[in-house]
Scaffold this active site. Sequence first.
Site, PDB file in Angstrom:
ATOM      1  N   LYS A  52       0.833  -1.216   0.000  1.00  0.00           N
ATOM      2  CA  LYS A  52       0.000   0.000   0.000  1.00  0.00           C
ATOM      3  C   LYS A  52       0.867   1.266   0.000  1.00  0.00           C
ATOM      4  CE  LYS A  52      -3.709  -2.552   2.189  1.00  0.00           C
ATOM      5  NZ  LYS A  52      -4.525  -2.868   3.382  1.00  0.00           N
ATOM      6  N   GLN A  96      -4.870  -1.743   9.643  1.00  0.00           N
ATOM      7  CA  GLN A  96      -4.670  -3.028   8.961  1.00  0.00           C
ATOM      8  C   GLN A  96      -5.231  -4.186   9.788  1.00  0.00           C
ATOM      9  OE1 GLN A  96      -3.337  -3.541   5.821  1.00  0.00           O
ATOM     10  NE2 GLN A  96      -3.913  -5.676   6.109  1.00  0.00           N
ATOM     11  N   ASP A 119     -11.348   2.309   3.965  1.00  0.00           N
ATOM     12  CA  ASP A 119     -11.575   0.863   3.824  1.00  0.00           C
ATOM     13  C   ASP A 119     -13.063   0.561   3.630  1.00  0.00           C
ATOM     14  OD1 ASP A 119      -9.364  -0.785   3.678  1.00  0.00           O
ATOM     15  OD2 ASP A 119      -9.090  -0.931   5.855  1.00  0.00           O
TER      16      ASP A 119
HETATM   17  C1  BQF Z   1      -1.336 -10.297  -5.659  1.00  0.00           C
HETATM   18  C2  BQF Z   1      -5.906  -9.112   2.691  1.00  0.00           C
HETATM   19  C3  BQF Z   1      -6.860 -11.065   3.731  1.00  0.00           C
HETATM   20  C4  BQF Z   1      -6.883 -10.422   4.962  1.00  0.00           C
HETATM   21  C5  BQF Z   1      -6.435  -9.118   5.072  1.00  0.00           C
HETATM   22  C6  BQF Z   1      -1.364  -8.109  -4.464  1.00  0.00           C
HETATM   23  C7  BQF Z   1      -2.264  -7.919  -2.239  1.00  0.00           C
HETATM   24  C8  BQF Z   1      -2.476  -9.283  -2.231  1.00  0.00           C
HETATM   25  C9  BQF Z   1      -2.184 -10.060  -3.343  1.00  0.00           C
HETATM   26  C10 BQF Z   1      -2.605  -7.074  -1.072  1.00  0.00           C
HETATM   27  C11 BQF Z   1      -5.343  -8.381   1.549  1.00  0.00           C
HETATM   28  C12 BQF Z   1      -5.261  -9.014   0.207  1.00  0.00           C
HETATM   29  C13 BQF Z   1      -4.848  -7.106   1.742  1.00  0.00           C
HETATM   30  C14 BQF Z   1      -1.612  -9.476  -4.450  1.00  0.00           C
HETATM   31  C15 BQF Z   1      -4.207  -6.319   0.644  1.00  0.00           C
HETATM   32  C16 BQF Z   1      -4.929  -8.024  -0.886  1.00  0.00           C
HETATM   33  O1  BQF Z   1      -0.470  -9.939  -6.473  1.00  0.00           O
HETATM   34  O2  BQF Z   1      -2.031 -11.297  -5.848  1.00  0.00           O
HETATM   35  C17 BQF Z   1      -1.680  -7.333  -3.372  1.00  0.00           C
HETATM   36  O3  BQF Z   1      -1.773  -6.315  -0.652  1.00  0.00           O
HETATM   37  N1  BQF Z   1      -3.861  -7.132  -0.477  1.00  0.00           N
HETATM   38  C18 BQF Z   1      -4.953  -6.530   3.030  1.00  0.00           C
HETATM   39  O4  BQF Z   1      -4.546  -5.399   3.249  1.00  0.00           O
HETATM   40  O5  BQF Z   1      -5.485  -7.215   4.049  1.00  0.00           O
HETATM   41  C19 BQF Z   1      -5.928  -8.478   3.945  1.00  0.00           C
HETATM   42  C20 BQF Z   1      -6.376 -10.418   2.604  1.00  0.00           C
END
Ligand code: BQF
Length: 293
Positions: A52, A96, A119
């Site tokens: 992010k 987060q 969010d």
């Molecule tokens: C990719 C998330 C579960 C729980 C909390 C790129 C992200 C993920 C995958 C990413 C996620 C999932 C995020 C890929 C943010 C998505 O290339 O496939 C980026 O950063 N995510 C989160 O902040 O909290 C989570 C999943």
Amino acid sequence: MRLLDGKAVSNTIKEEIAEEVSKMVNAGQKAPHLAAILVGNNGASETYVASKVRSCEKAGFKSTLIRLPDDISEEALLEEIEKLNANDDIDGFICQLPLPKHINEQKITLAIDHKKDVDGFHPINVGRMVQNIPSYLPATPFGILQLLERYDIETSGKKCVVLGRSNIVGMPISILLARKAYPGNCTVTLCHSRTKDIANELREADIIIAALGIPEFVTADMVKQGAVVIDVGISRVPDATAKRGYVIKGDVNFDDVAPKSSYITPVPGGVGPMTVTSLLLNTLKAAKKEVYD
Ligand code: BQF
């Protein structure tokens, strides 16, 4: 079969955002400013927050990362949130997830000023989403809508089966795809752990959204020929032959399902990057006061 390339689409959107930000800055406005609170040092959360922050840089946003210890009290975390709520330089912020077990996530979600809730988890934003009033949409569902839109995928009148009813993906995407809108106008079935026969529901689906968190749950025998398959899963599966000791698996068995699908998202590089870009879009909306003034 066509790949829904979330990585490529998200890069395009980030370039579009960067161009808009540079116009804002040239016109004497400040750059959008996103803050993120990261509690503890969960490996996956570290990765997500880092991506992010990097995306903010790419888009020309200002970002602030607030790291707090694992054992911070709920009270102290609420105080940090109050500071961000009151900080006029910050357009939007996130806390987060997941949080340590001694902290009530619901309480934290409610404490974030809904006007800065990029969010989209605050009940005011959820309620506005349900009633089709402008709001910050939760990032993953918002990212899925944009993927469908950028690939010009017809959704009206289609049968959509959503797997999983989480507050961050399954619940909101089922509401969004049922709305009178594009993408939307689907007939939505929301499946979960108490659903009698998931495979049978899935076989009826024109559009599948898999967000249940079980690696490779969806196999070819559950998928109708020509279905659109959106894989939201990201599980770390132990693998001794992998560099990091694990591999990332989606909720869909890609090799099995891909030949039967019309469109399918890969994991990684599908929905994940779109999630991060959607957070930037919400922050841009916050900076422009598009949702709230
Ligand atoms: C990719 C998330 C579960 C729980 C909390 C790129 C992200 C993920 C995958 C990413 C996620 C999932 C995020 C890929 C943010 C998505 O290339 O496939 C980026 O950063 N995510 C989160 O902040 O909290 C989570 C999943």
